[in-house]
Design a protein around this motif. Structure first.
Motif, PDB file in Angstrom:
ATOM      1  N   TYR A  74       4.821  11.400   6.144  1.00 17.56           N
ATOM      2  CA  TYR A  74       6.053  10.442   5.368  1.00 17.56           C
ATOM      3  C   TYR A  74       6.849   9.859   6.707  1.00 17.56           C
TER       4      TYR A  74
ATOM      5  N   ALA B 228       0.720  -1.447  -0.296  1.00 16.67           N
ATOM      6  CA  ALA B 228       0.037  -0.149   0.205  1.00 16.67           C
ATOM      7  C   ALA B 228       0.242   0.932   0.455  1.00 16.67           C
ATOM      8  N   MET B 229       1.472   1.096  -0.663  1.00 17.31           N
ATOM      9  CA  MET B 229       2.929   2.262  -1.009  1.00 17.31           C
ATOM     10  C   MET B 229       2.949   2.689  -2.390  1.00 17.31           C
ATOM     11  N   GLY B 230       2.818   3.654  -1.995  1.00 13.93           N
ATOM     12  CA  GLY B 230       2.387   4.671  -3.243  1.00 13.93           C
ATOM     13  C   GLY B 230       1.173   5.403  -3.645  1.00 13.93           C
ATOM     14  N   ALA B 231       0.802   5.642  -4.916  1.00  8.70           N
ATOM     15  CA  ALA B 231      -0.229   6.658  -4.959  1.00  8.70           C
ATOM     16  C   ALA B 231      -0.686   5.730  -6.289  1.00  8.70           C
TER      17      ALA B 231
ATOM     18  N   ARG C  44      10.878   3.355   1.807  1.00  9.19           N
ATOM     19  CA  ARG C  44      10.621   3.574   3.358  1.00  9.19           C
ATOM     20  C   ARG C  44      10.855   3.185   4.138  1.00  9.19           C
TER      21      ARG C  44
ATOM     22  N   ASP D 134      -6.821   3.333   3.606  1.00 11.11           N
ATOM     23  CA  ASP D 134      -6.702   3.844   2.963  1.00 11.11           C
ATOM     24  C   ASP D 134      -5.583   4.551   4.351  1.00 11.11           C
TER      25      ASP D 134
ATOM     26  N   SER E 285      -5.311   6.575   0.031  1.00 12.29           N
ATOM     27  CA  SER E 285      -5.012   5.594  -1.354  1.00 12.29           C
ATOM     28  C   SER E 285      -6.770   4.333  -1.374  1.00 12.29           C
TER      29      SER E 285
ATOM     30  N   GLY F  26      -3.349   7.300   3.528  1.00 12.39           N
ATOM     31  CA  GLY F  26      -2.672   8.361   3.508  1.00 12.39           C
ATOM     32  C   GLY F  26      -3.438   9.034   2.185  1.00 12.39           C
TER      33      GLY F  26
ATOM     34  N   PHE G 242       0.510  -1.165   7.428  1.00  9.19           N
ATOM     35  CA  PHE G 242       1.338  -0.359   6.876  1.00  9.19           C
ATOM     36  C   PHE G 242       1.327   0.501   7.756  1.00  9.19           C
TER      37      PHE G 242
ATOM     38  N   ASP H 295       0.268  13.821  -2.306  1.00  7.79           N
ATOM     39  CA  ASP H 295      -0.958  13.852  -1.013  1.00  7.79           C
ATOM     40  C   ASP H 295      -1.343  14.457  -0.222  1.00  7.79           C
TER      41      ASP H 295
HETATM   42  N1  GLN Z   1       0.436   7.393  -0.702  1.00  7.84           N
HETATM   43  C1  GLN Z   1       0.367   7.500   0.122  1.00  7.84           C
HETATM   44  C2  GLN Z   1       2.163   6.787   0.330  1.00  7.84           C
HETATM   45  O1  GLN Z   1       2.542   6.334  -0.837  1.00  7.84           O
HETATM   46  C3  GLN Z   1      -0.993   6.490   0.624  1.00  7.84           C
HETATM   47  C4  GLN Z   1      -0.836   5.406   0.406  1.00  7.84           C
HETATM   48  C5  GLN Z   1      -2.215   4.576   1.077  1.00  7.84           C
HETATM   49  O2  GLN Z   1      -2.877   5.248   1.588  1.00  7.84           O
HETATM   50  N2  GLN Z   1      -1.777   3.807   1.712  1.00  7.84           N
HETATM   51  O3  GLN Z   1       1.956   5.854   1.779  1.00  7.84           O
END
Ligand code: GLN
Length: 447
Positions: free
Chosen positions: A283, A101-104, A331, A147, A151, A149, A179, A398
């Motif tokens: 972050y 879940a790391m990314g957008a 990360r 979600d 997602s 951040g 996460f 974000d």
């Molecule tokens: N884009 C944010 C991130 O990369 C949100 C990710 C999320 O909500 N899982 O951490």
């Protein structure tokens, strides 16, 4: 319905790639569900759903889109999956996502990217890009995303569907691959507001297995949708229309806000003075928590195990080096840095202090207002590769979603228009703690 979903997936998913794994038992389960028949305590009877691949499903491979969990088949269901099944829903399969879940943009998946159904040159957003795309492409009637951040909300905005991130604590996280535990929350992604409300009713509520889940009754969200917005007080933070938010997005969202006003809401411009710190604070905190949560992937208990290790330490290093992708490693490194004893006060603790200020900004607004609204993302979907070489630029995008997670508030993305290129644009509706009901009412009034 399940057969129709499978047919549609067969016809479109080679292009869209919303799914990592399909269930082999969906049709059988649909037959069994039909035999039980509909009743009010089974409101999702026979409804085909996609599930983000960081939510554990008994007997169906669950990878978090990582090589680390490429072969991991859970032997129990997450609490929310148990609840969906009890309501009669059918799990069609597991949807693609950014790794852990790391990314957008869903580009960091080990299994390759998901495409935006509106235009396959464009990303579907992320990290719940597969869940957004499967709904948007008409493969399923709903999906679960997570979600941390943005997602759920950002991919919903990029694909023109409804996505709700509930209040932190509204939905159990038992069986959801962690996460950042102080931010993670699961929510529904659907074609319309009513379906969304119905799905949230089903998955919400206290769970003894998750001490952060709130002991509050779950309102009948779907039964109270048509109350309208007359008399609602709505705040529009100027910071949501600042530099970096493109003009098309601003104009489309402002038109939707005008509609709320026409429907009888009062709308005021307000300020969130600490919002500008949201991205760095997020972050630091998210990466620090991830560096702790992902320690468990050591190549021993479960997960990918490298071959030819020469010592225990070598096994850890090789398994993690080969099992995790670039973004996850980035990360883990920055997260570990910010909680190292010589750095923790300057980074992690300081981020916590600023997080409280962001939370206070919102709390003050909710003393006077029912809802806060603005755009979900600073632009519509972008093309593949556009943010790939510049992680900081990608993180900056974000800025409109992460403050909501830092504060723990509920937020929804509602499709309200299109860019000139024909890509959807979402309105973000943020509510007070556990006031998802009013968010749904405003969204329903606009839909
Ligand atoms: N884009 C944010 C991130 O990369 C949100 C990710 C999320 O909500 N899982 O951490």
């Amino acid at each position: 319905l399940v057969q129709a979903a499978l047919d549609r997936i067969n016809a479109t998913d080679e292009t869209i790639h919303a799914f990592i794994t399909l269930s082999e038992t969906a049709l059988e389960e649909a037959k069994a569900s039909d035999e039980k028949g509909y009743s009010t305590d089974r409101p999702l009877q026979g409804i085909p759903l996609g599930i983000k691949d960081n939510i554990l499903t008994d007997g169906i491979r669950t990878t978090a889109a990582s090589r680390m969990l490429e072969d991991f088949v859970p032997f129990f269901d997450a609490t929310i999956i148990e609840k969906l099944k009890a309501a009669g829903a059918i799990i069609i399969g597991k949807t693609n996502m950014d790794e852990f879940a790391m990314g957008a943009s869903s580009e960091t998946s080990y299994f390759g990217p998901t495409k935006n159904p509106w235009n396959t040159d464009y990303v579907p957003g992320g990290s719940s890009g597969g869940s957004a795309a499967t709904v948007s492409a008409g493969q399923v009637l709903g999906a679960l995303g997570s979600d941390t951040g943005g997602s759920i909300r950002q991919p919903a905005s990029f694909t023109g569907i409804v996505g709700m991130k509930p209040t932190y604590g509204r939905v159990s996280r038992w069986g959801v691959i962690a996460f950042a535990s102080s931010l993670d929350q699961v929510g529904p992604m659907t074609h319309n507001v009513e379906d969304n409300a119905l799905m949230l009713e089903t998955i919400a509520g206290h769970d003894d297995k998750d001490s952060t889940s709130a002991e509050l009754d779950v309102p009948a969200f779907a039964a109270n949708l048509d109350k309208g917005v007359k008399g609602m007080k709505i705040a529009v933070p100027e910071e949501y229309f600042g530099a970096g938010v493109d003009e098309e997005t601003q104009a489309t969202v402002k038109a939707a806000i005008k509609q709320l006003e026409d429907l009888g809401a009062t709308v005021d411009t307000v300020h969130l003075p600490h919002m500008k710190y949201g991205v760095p604070v997020y972050y630091i905190i998210a990466s620090a928590e991830a560096s702790s949560n992902l320690q468990r992937y050591d190549g021993i208990r479960y997960g990918y195990r490298a071959e030819d290790a020469e010592s225990l330490e070598d096994l850890y290093i090789k398994s993690r080096s080969e099992g995790f992708g670039m973004e996850v490693k980035r990360r883990l490194m920055t997260g570990t840095f910010s909680i190292a004893s010589e750095n923790i006060d300057d980074y992690f603790m300081q981020a916590g202090r600023v997080r409280s200020l962001i939370k206070e900004d919102f709390k003050k607004l909710f003393n006077d207002y029912d809802l806060v609204v603005g755009p979900v993302a600073p632009s519509p979907a972008y093309k593949f590769g556009e943010n790939a070489d510049d992680p900081v630029a990608a993180y900056q995008a974000d800025l409109l979603t992460v403050p909501v997670n830092l504060a723990g508030l509920p937020g929804l993305s509602l499709p309200v228009g299109f860019s000139e290129a024909g890509l959807p644009i979402g309105l973000q509706i943020i509510g007070n703690y556990f006031d998802e009901e009013r968010i749904y009412q405003a969204a329903y009034a606009l839909e």
